[in-house]
Design a protein around this motif. Structure first.
Motif, short mmCIF file in Angstrom:
data_model
loop_
_atom_site.label_atom_id
_atom_site.label_comp_id
_atom_site.label_asym_id
_atom_site.label_seq_id
_atom_site.Cartn_x
_atom_site.Cartn_y
_atom_site.Cartn_z
N ARG A 215 43.16 -44.94 57.93
CA ARG A 215 43.72 -46.02 57.23
C ARG A 215 43.26 -47.57 58.56
O ARG A 215 44.00 -48.11 57.82
CB ARG A 215 45.42 -46.04 56.85
N ARG B 13 39.28 -50.60 56.78
CA ARG B 13 40.18 -52.21 56.83
C ARG B 13 38.77 -52.62 55.55
O ARG B 13 39.28 -53.44 54.73
CB ARG B 13 40.71 -52.50 57.50
N ASN C 268 38.61 -51.47 52.14
CA ASN C 268 39.62 -51.57 51.15
C ASN C 268 39.90 -53.17 51.08
O ASN C 268 40.62 -53.65 50.17
CB ASN C 268 41.47 -51.66 51.93
N MET C 269 39.41 -53.87 51.89
CA MET C 269 38.94 -55.83 51.50
C MET C 269 38.84 -55.61 50.33
O MET C 269 38.83 -56.51 50.00
CB MET C 269 38.70 -55.94 52.97
N ASN D 75 40.47 -53.24 47.43
CA ASN D 75 41.47 -53.74 46.90
C ASN D 75 41.91 -54.56 47.73
O ASN D 75 43.29 -54.78 48.66
CB ASN D 75 42.36 -52.12 47.23
N LYS D 76 41.71 -56.16 47.64
CA LYS D 76 41.95 -57.28 48.31
C LYS D 76 43.31 -57.35 48.49
O LYS D 76 43.75 -57.43 49.08
CB LYS D 76 41.35 -58.52 47.79
N ASN E 279 45.75 -55.61 48.47
CA ASN E 279 46.22 -53.75 48.76
C ASN E 279 47.48 -53.32 48.25
O ASN E 279 48.68 -53.31 48.79
CB ASN E 279 46.80 -54.44 50.87
#
Length: 627
Positions: A553, A559, A562-563, A566-567, A569
């Motif tokens: 993670r 990152r 995820n950005m 799942n910006k 977050n």
DNA sequence: CTCATACCTG
DNA sequence: CAGGTATGAG
């Protein structure tokens, strides 16, 4: 340079998208061999070091993944299949069944509540005295129940429901007119008749009217189908005409044997008629007011949580937990219980009828007779796990309007809260389709409200319409995109079934489907690009063993992913996705290190592997929060 | 031929 | 992210 996952494309291609009704399950079986092959290849490759004894995430995962995934795949297929078949024909069978369910008026045996009474002269005469024994409030209650019953029909029915109510009144009154006429004849034949007797007779008459409403059903139900199917003739027509002088709501023409009665109405009892009408109006307005108030009282809740499921004092006969559509219809009609024959349909028709789902809104041209109950088809795969969201919804989900989950019941799902206000995603599809609640209005003729003496009833159109008519989107919103991205954490190659389950609030036109597919294609593209990039980077940095390639993670790769997906977050990325990312990264690393990237289709084998790592999307993605 | 996807581009 | 295009399967 077209690198494609051959089996993926095949399996998920036509059989999946083009023919959504066909279950896309064979792919998994096909991939299985490929995967084994692949891992065989991996084990043969110089870079593959996955002895079971060795430690590290890679070793820990690979065997487990390959095995458990296989099993999961099976389970998924089964689940998907069952879910699919129940949902696949929903577009047709559900409609039909719903129409049946929602049309108690068409089937007198279904309802405790009489929807339509047509006392024949003979039977009504016989039952006259019995009816008089029934208390007035029971009659009123019956009417209210009747109203509620009508609400359980589709939104498109509201107008005609009101008409029906009026006709019921009319019929009752007419019946009493007939009775009164009889009495009149008898009395006039026998002799004197005082004004007081007249008045008493009127009161009696009115009581009888209400009692008729309450008690007539049993004997008259058999007439209803005829009435329903043959709008041109109705025993209540005659009185409707006279009654319309007070309500100005009916254009139905009296027919046949009614005409003579009608003549009598006006000639012999104009005052009484007027009194009756006034009283009826009063009673009707009271009943309607109570019911509407009770409904509206519960309405605001609908916007925010399942608690808002319609709970009124009135008995809701219809539904057990599963019949969301019934309750939805109930709420849908609640908005228009005001007997408005002229306006609300217009506002409802504004909503595009859904072609695929047969979201039919009855035309006003048929308002003079009870239209077939239309069903707001809730795109709600029957097999959908109706389990509560993990974050909210302590309220029982069976409380309907679960079909509204998308727009109104996302408490705690802050990231989806703005669904209904979300801006349109830039796309052709979106540009034409996103429904904004604000665009809906329910127009109720003020004069009718006035006539019903419902000054306290506020037609909160937005709320009502939102709750009742926005279950289905024609377009994909930003929240849908957001949801799709989160789904990507679980499935890189979602089947059409999964998409439909997760976006069941969207009308799955070809465009919408293509757009969703394109989204995931773009997701994959980004995903694989990142993987390749980081794999090459690892090679450049001299990583000599795939075991050194991990995706945690805190890793830069994660990152980046995820950005992208799942910006905000605000979503807990599942570990499984990390594993998938790690596997993918290693696959790329291996292929690149082996020089396979010189093969134009070198990514194909990687795709084969990755597409098998799809997980089932959590139920909360399927249940609600469309965005 | 259609169809769905991968790839490329803006 | 979507449009356009190329590719390959059916």
């Amino acid at each position: 340079m077209k690198e494609r996952c051959g089996s993926c494309t095949q399996a998920r291609g036509r059989s999946d998208w083009d023919e959504p009704l066909r279950l896309a399950g064979e792919g998994g079986l096909e991939y299985r061999g490929s995967q084994q092959e692949h891992y065989k290849y991996l084990s043969h490759s110089s870079c593959s070091s996955r002895p079971a004894a060795s430690s590290g995430p890679f070793n820990r995962q690979q065997p487990d993944v390959s095995v458990s995934l296989r099993k999961d795949s099976e389970d998924l297929k089964m689940l998907a299949e069952s879910a699919y078949f129940s949902s696949g024909d929903a577009g047709s069978s559900l409609i039909c069944s719903s129409q049946l369910e929602l049309s108690p008026s068409r089937n007198s045996t279904t309802g405790h509540l009489p929807t339509r009474r047509h006392p024949s002269p003979a039977s009504s005469s016989c039952g006259h005295h019995d009816w008089n024994l029934i208390r007035g409030h029971q009659a009123k209650r019956a009417r209210v129940e009747n109203i509620i019953k009508g609400m359980t029909s589709s939104p498109g029915m509201h107008c005609t429901d009101v008409m029906t109510i009026q006709h019921e009144e009319s019929d009752s009154m007419q019946e009493n007119e007939r009775i009164q006429d009889q009495e009149h004849v008898e009395k006039s034949g026998s002799g004197s008749k005082t004004a007081r007797k007249q008045l008493e007779s009127q009161h009696q008459h009115l009581r009888t009217s209400f009692n008729h409403v309450d008690g007539v059903t049993d004997t008259k139900d058999e007439k209803y189908p005829t009435w329903n199917d043959s709008p041109e003739t109705s025993p209540g027509d005659a009185f409707t005409d006279s009654y319309s002088e007070f309500e100005s709501s009916s254009s139905r023409k009296s027919q046949g044997w009614k005409k003579m009665k009608l003549m009598n109405h006006f000639q012999s009892k104009p005052e009484r008629l007027k009194l009756m009408a006034d009283v009826l109006k009063y009673e009707l307005s009271r009943a309607v007011s109570r019911s509407v108030d009770s409904i509206f009282k519960s309405m605001p809740l609908l916007q925010t949580s399942d608690e808002g499921s319609v709970e009124t004092d009135m008995p809701l006969q219809s539904s057990a937990g599963k019949d969301d559509k019934l309750r939805l219809s109930f709420s849908g009609n609640a908005e228009v219980q005001v007997p408005d024959v002229q306006t609300e349909a217009l506002s409802l028709v504004v909503q595009k009828p859904r072609l695929e789902n047969k979201f039919i809104l009855e035309s006003r041209s048929r308002a003079h007779h009870r239209t077939k109950p239309t069903v707001p088809f809730v795109h709600d795969p029957a097999v959908r796990e109706d389990q509560p969201s993990e974050k909210n919804h302590n309220a029982p989900r069976q409380h309907a309007l679960s079909c509204l989950q998308d727009g109104c019941s996302e408490v705690g799902q802050a990231k989806f809260d703005t669904h209904w206000n979300s801006i349109k995603v830039r796309s052709k599809v979106n540009s034409r389709s996103v429904r904004s609640p604000q665009t809906r209005t329910v127009s109720v003729d003020p004069s009718l409200l006035e006539s019903l003496r419902l000054p306290h009833v506020k037609i909160e159109s937005d709320c009502l319409v939102k709750n009742s008519l926005y279950m289905l989107n024609e377009g994909l919103t930003t929240n849908h995109l957001k949801k799709a991205k989160l789904m990507f954490f679980f499935t890189r190659y979602p089947s059409s079934l999964v998409l439909k389950m997760c976006f069941h609030d969207v009308q799955f036109t070809r465009c919408i489907t293509s757009q969703l597919i394109k989204w995931f294609s773009n997701f994959r593209e980004f995903f694989y690009i990142q993987m390749e990039k980081f794999a090459r980077h690892a090679l450049v940095e001299g990583v000599s063993d795939v075991r050194g390639l991990t995706v945690g993670r805190e890793s830069e790769l994660f990152r980046a992913l995820n950005m992208h997906y799942n910006k905000a977050n605000d979503f807990q990325v599942p570990d499984s996705f990390l594993e998938v990312a790690e596997i993918t990264l290693r696959e790329f690393y291996i292929s690149i290190s082996m020089g396979k990237d010189r093969d134009p289709s070198w990514k194909k084998s990687i795709y084969k592997v990755i597409c098998k790592l799809d997980r089932d999307v959590p139920a909360e993605f399927k249940g609600h929060h469309s965005g």
